[in-house]
Design a protein around this motif. Sequence first.
Motif: not given
Lengths: 272, 168
Positions: B94-99, B135-139
């Motif tokens: 589910h693309h639960g992460l970015q960085c 989390c400062r990336c994903t919202g």
Amino acid sequence: MYEFSYLKPETLEAARSAFEAHEGARYMLGGHTLLPAMKARLAAPEALIDLAGIPELKGIGRTGGTISIGAAETHFDVSRNSELHAALPALAALAGSIGDPQVRHRGTIGGSLANNDPAADYPSALLALAGTVRTDRRAIPADDYLQGLYETALEEGEIVTRIDFPVVPFAAYAKFLHPASRYPMVGVFVARHEDGEIRVAVTGSGSDGVFRCTEIEAALEADFSADALEGLALDPDLFMSDIHGSADYRAALVPVMARRALRAPGTASIYK
Amino acid sequence: MAHVELTVNGRAHRLACEDRTLLVTLLRDALGLTGTHIGCDTSQCGACVVHVDGRAVKSCTMLAAQASGSAVTTIEGLADGERLHPLQAAFREHHGLQCGYCTPGMIMSGVDIIRRHEGVLDEHIVREELEGNICRCTGYYNIVKAILAAAEDYPESAAPLKAEPARV
Ligand SMILES: Cc1cc2nc3c(=O)[nH]c(=O)nc-3n(C[C@H](O)[C@H](O)[C@H](O)COP(=O)(O)OP(=O)(O)OC[C@H]3O[C@@H](n4cnc5c(N)ncnc54)[C@H](O)[C@@H]3O)c2cc1C
Ligand code: FES
Ligand code: FES
């Protein structure tokens, strides 16, 4: 953190001797106030005495009309206790509303009440329910125990062992969260006791820490309902002001939270 | 010096460290388990969440000595070899992460949420329960989605793949 030594006594006696033996010693339970303060170098104890393993500080039980909670019980364990749910659901719900799940897994009722943070949740319940703080030396009624910002009646080296609460016919808590810290900006605990006494305690916003709101108590004595507080105005001088809210704003929020508590018996409601 | 005996991801350790050593420091520096992150060091962000005796805690706000005698699970302890834990797989799906910085803490908290709610979750509950993880990336949107998806795999998703079921 500055260097310190860590001790974990298994008895009250050993904890007291450790405190005597170490200059600059501090007790610790969950460490969720003390460790962050030490990292920020706002506190620098030379010895930490961990009380979490002492049996007298454990367990939750009801005897007659009293619920007794061990000082070392975590917010999570208090929130999940079935006997407390049956007797004082508002208190269990209050414990389940503190901080976040990880904080609730470590932070304790004893640590919170020893600290008496003006924005903490538990002091409002202690005051409104007229609970009793038991220590290794004595039993201290709430009215004597809570003494202003971070102040309590505890003496040097005194250990909070348990907190007793009377089972009451009506109790409810409602709070409006501070947008950044998530501690209550205004928290109101309303209790009506077996003998009819009404006690309403306000946390988060008092200029001198948790306090009883006598105006609300008087209005509820005439008519114990949320409607009785319509239009009630409180003196802003009782409240603190900061960038998150003026004293007027906080004074206006208190009757709102009180009304919401009155409409939801046996619960803790969170507004943000 | 503190003498700490603890089990980490099923392995028993006996270690000596300074009394002031934090649990996260012991895990990262003494045991090389660098999956557990330090985001804020002020008890706010949840990047450091591990399980101590089956409960999610912020390992930056616990002394290693306080964990003596306990069983600790870190992000490294969830999978079974190459087989990802259902929540890890859901984060990937589910693309639960970015960085990825918050991810170990998010996943350890997520497993704890699924366990405490016995797999019965909705979006509101998950968002409330993530109060202690930032989390400062994903919202958050896909993090919530991943946790909800893994909750469907209860009880497997409520504990490390290799461990016996955790207590509630
Ligand atoms: C991110 C975060 C969010 C939080 N949010 C909230 C919130 O919304 N509402 C809230 O009320 N609290 C909140 N807290 C505080 C939390 O509830 C603390 O755990 C609690 O206030 C203190 O409990 P403790 O067991 O951790 O105490 P400790 O940190 O161990 O001790 C606190 C103080 O009490 C003394 N002490 C401890 N035990 C005893 C004893 N038995 N006898 C005498 N003195 C003792 C210690 O010396 C210390 O001065 C939050 C904390 C964090 C880190
Ligand atoms: S590093 Fe522990 S909460 Fe942020
Ligand atoms: S993915 Fe970057 S902080 Fe969460």
